[in-house]
Design a protein around this motif. Structure first.
Motif, PDB file in Angstrom:
ATOM      1  N   PHE A  60       0.782  -1.163   0.015  1.00 42.91           N
ATOM      2  CA  PHE A  60       0.305   0.274   0.393  1.00 42.91           C
ATOM      3  C   PHE A  60       0.504   1.305  -0.107  1.00 42.91           C
ATOM      4  CE2 PHE A  60       1.321   0.776   4.352  1.00 42.91           C
ATOM      5  CZ  PHE A  60       0.504   2.060   5.112  1.00 42.91           C
ATOM      6  N   GLN A  65      -3.091   5.617  -1.107  1.00 42.81           N
ATOM      7  CA  GLN A  65      -4.154   4.416   0.638  1.00 42.81           C
ATOM      8  C   GLN A  65      -4.946   3.033  -0.612  1.00 42.81           C
ATOM      9  OE1 GLN A  65      -5.410   4.476   3.915  1.00 42.81           O
ATOM     10  NE2 GLN A  65      -3.217   5.316   3.898  1.00 42.81           N
ATOM     11  N   ASP A  66      -3.772   3.012  -1.931  1.00 40.62           N
ATOM     12  CA  ASP A  66      -4.649   1.889  -2.573  1.00 40.62           C
ATOM     13  C   ASP A  66      -3.526   0.731  -2.660  1.00 40.62           C
ATOM     14  OD1 ASP A  66      -2.087   3.118  -4.407  1.00 40.62           O
ATOM     15  OD2 ASP A  66      -3.417   2.412  -5.921  1.00 40.62           O
ATOM     16  N   TYR A  88      -5.801  -7.090   3.309  1.00 43.05           N
ATOM     17  CA  TYR A  88      -6.666  -6.394   2.506  1.00 43.05           C
ATOM     18  C   TYR A  88      -6.076  -5.941   1.080  1.00 43.05           C
ATOM     19  CZ  TYR A  88      -7.024  -2.764   5.626  1.00 43.05           C
ATOM     20  OH  TYR A  88      -6.009  -1.690   6.063  1.00 43.05           O
ATOM     21  N   TYR A  89      -6.775  -5.535   0.360  1.00 43.42           N
ATOM     22  CA  TYR A  89      -6.716  -4.887  -0.625  1.00 43.42           C
ATOM     23  C   TYR A  89      -7.244  -3.749  -0.720  1.00 43.42           C
ATOM     24  CZ  TYR A  89      -3.761  -4.246  -5.076  1.00 43.42           C
ATOM     25  OH  TYR A  89      -2.886  -3.319  -5.913  1.00 43.42           O
ATOM     26  N   HIS A  90      -7.266  -2.405  -1.774  1.00 47.93           N
ATOM     27  CA  HIS A  90      -8.118  -1.391  -1.798  1.00 47.93           C
ATOM     28  C   HIS A  90      -7.530  -0.749  -3.111  1.00 47.93           C
ATOM     29  CE1 HIS A  90      -8.005   0.816   2.092  1.00 47.93           C
ATOM     30  NE2 HIS A  90      -8.539   0.049   2.197  1.00 47.93           N
ATOM     31  N   TYR A  92      -9.430   1.217  -6.203  1.00 55.25           N
ATOM     32  CA  TYR A  92      -9.612   2.093  -6.637  1.00 55.25           C
ATOM     33  C   TYR A  92      -9.850   2.313  -8.423  1.00 55.25           C
ATOM     34  CZ  TYR A  92      -9.518   4.563  -2.089  1.00 55.25           C
ATOM     35  OH  TYR A  92      -8.721   4.359  -1.066  1.00 55.25           O
ATOM     36  N   LEU A 150     -14.456   3.210  -2.338  1.00 55.34           N
ATOM     37  CA  LEU A 150     -13.364   2.737  -2.291  1.00 55.34           C
ATOM     38  C   LEU A 150     -13.934   0.328  -2.642  1.00 55.34           C
ATOM     39  CD1 LEU A 150     -10.373   1.301  -0.705  1.00 55.34           C
ATOM     40  CD2 LEU A 150     -11.176   1.939   1.333  1.00 55.34           C
ATOM     41  N   ARG A 152     -12.999  -2.792  -1.153  1.00 57.26           N
ATOM     42  CA  ARG A 152     -11.857  -3.301  -0.164  1.00 57.26           C
ATOM     43  C   ARG A 152     -12.194  -4.906  -0.572  1.00 57.26           C
ATOM     44  NH1 ARG A 152     -10.996  -2.184   5.757  1.00 57.26           N
ATOM     45  NH2 ARG A 152      -9.575  -0.297   4.987  1.00 57.26           N
TER      46      ARG A 152
END
Length: 280
Positions: A60, A65-66, A88-90, A92, A150, A152
Motif C-alpha cells: 500500500f 491508500q491503494d 486486504y487490498y484497496h 480504486y 473504495l 476493499r
C-alpha cells in the motif's frame, strides 16, 4: 430491532429497505442485480492472489491508500488495542490493480456503484422532510464522478491458535462512508449490535446483499440514519481453518461535498483515518 430482508424487485422494496436502515443501520436485499457468478469468481481469483507472493509487489501507498495491506499493518478499530486478523487490498479505478484481476473487479466496482446510487435515491425519497432538508445536495449527486469510493477485498486467513489474545477478525466498529454495499461472504461471522447492546447475526445467506449506514450519512442526516456497530467474530471448531473473503464497497462523496456544518467529506475522512492509525 430486526434487520429486514427485502426483495429488491418488490413494489414496496424502497420503503421497507429504508425503514430497516433507519431502525437498525442495516438492510439486506435479495433478488438484486449483482450476479452471484461474478461474486463467486472474484472470491476465487482474489483468494489465489492473497495466497501468492505477488501481493507484496503491490504494498500500500500511505498517501494514496491503494494497494495491499498486510496483516502486520492491518487496521486497529477505534477504541481497541489489537489489530484485526485480516489482510486486504484497496481498489480504486485510478489505482494499482494486478493485470489479471483488473477487468473483473472494475466491472464489479461499476455495477455496485450504480446500484448504490439507486439506493441513495431510495434513502432520500424516504427521508422525513426535516431530515432531507439537511442534505447539502441530492445524496446520489454527492457521489457523481467521485474518485473516493473504495472497494476493499478482504481476506481473513485461517486461525492458527497463535493470534494475540483478544484479537478478532474485525473488532466492533462503524464504517466511515455514506453506505457500504457487501455481498454475503463465503463464510459466516458478521454481527450487528442492537440498541440494547446485544449482538445479532446479520442474515448472510450466500447471495444476500448487505447494506449498512456509514458515519458520513449519519452526519449528513443528523443521526436519523444510524451508523451501527458491527463486527466479524472468529470462527470456532472446523470453521477456524477456513479463509473468509469479503467485498465491501465503501461509498464516498467527492472530497468537497459538505456533510454538515462541521465537516466536508475530506475533513471527516482524514479525522477517521488518523483514528484508525493508517494515516499520520
Amino acid at each position: 430491532m430486526q434487520v429486514q430482508v427485502v426483495d429488491y424487485t418488490a413494489k414496496e422494496a424502497a420503503e421497507k429497505f429504508v425503514k430497516s436502515l433507519h431502525e437498525t443501520g442495516f438492510g439486506v436485499l435479495i433478488n438484486h442485480p449483482i450476479k452471484q457468478g461474478l461474486v463467486e469468481s472474484i472470491y476465487q481469483s482474489w483468494q489465489a492472489f492473497f495466497l501468492s507472493e505477488e501481493k507484496h509487489a503491490f504494498a500500500f501507498d500511505p498517501e494514496r491508500q491503494d494497494g495491499y495491506f498486510s496483516t502486520e499493518i492491518s487496521e486497529t478499530a477505534k477504541g481497541h488495542s489489537q489489530k484485526d486478523i485480516k489482510e486486504y487490498y484497496h481498489v480504486y479505478p485510478w489505482g494499482r490493480i494486478p493485470a489479471q484481476l483488473e477487468a473483473e473487479i472494475l466491472e464489479y466496482y461499476r455495477l455496485t456503484s450504480e446500484l448504490a446510487a439507486e439506493l441513495l435515491d431510495w434513502v432520500e425519497a424516504h427521508s422525513p422532510a426535516d431530515v432531507a432538508c439537511k442534505y447539502s445536495q441530492a445524496l446520489s449527486l454527492m457521489i457523481k464522478d467521485t474518485p473516493n469510493t473504495l472497494l476493499r477485498i478482504l481476506h481473513y486467513p485461517p486461525l492458527t491458535g497463535s493470534e494475540e489474545a483478544g484479537a478478532v477478525r474485525a473488532a466492533a466498529h462503524e464504517d466511515i462512508n455514506l453506505l457500504t454495499i457487501l455481498p454475503a461472504a463465503n463464510e459466516p461471522g458478521l454481527q450487528v449490535q442492537d440498541q440494547d447492546g446485544q449482538w445479532m447475526d446479520v442474515p448472510s445467506d450466500f447471495g444476500n446483499l448487505i447494506i449498512n449506514i456509514g458515519d458520513m450519512l449519519q452526519e449528513a442526516s443528523a443521526g436519523y440514519f444510524p451508523s451501527t456497530s458491527h463486527r466479524v467474530i472468529n470462527p470456532t471448531g472446523k470453521g477456524s481453518d477456513k479463509s473468509r473473503i469479503s467485498l465491501p464497497l465503501f461509498l464516498h462523496p467527492r472530497s468537497e461535498v459538505v456533510l454538515s456544518e462541521n465537516h466536508t467529506q475530506a475533513s471527516y475522512l482524514l479525522e477517521r483515518l488518523r483514528e484508525l492509525g493508517v494515516k499520520a
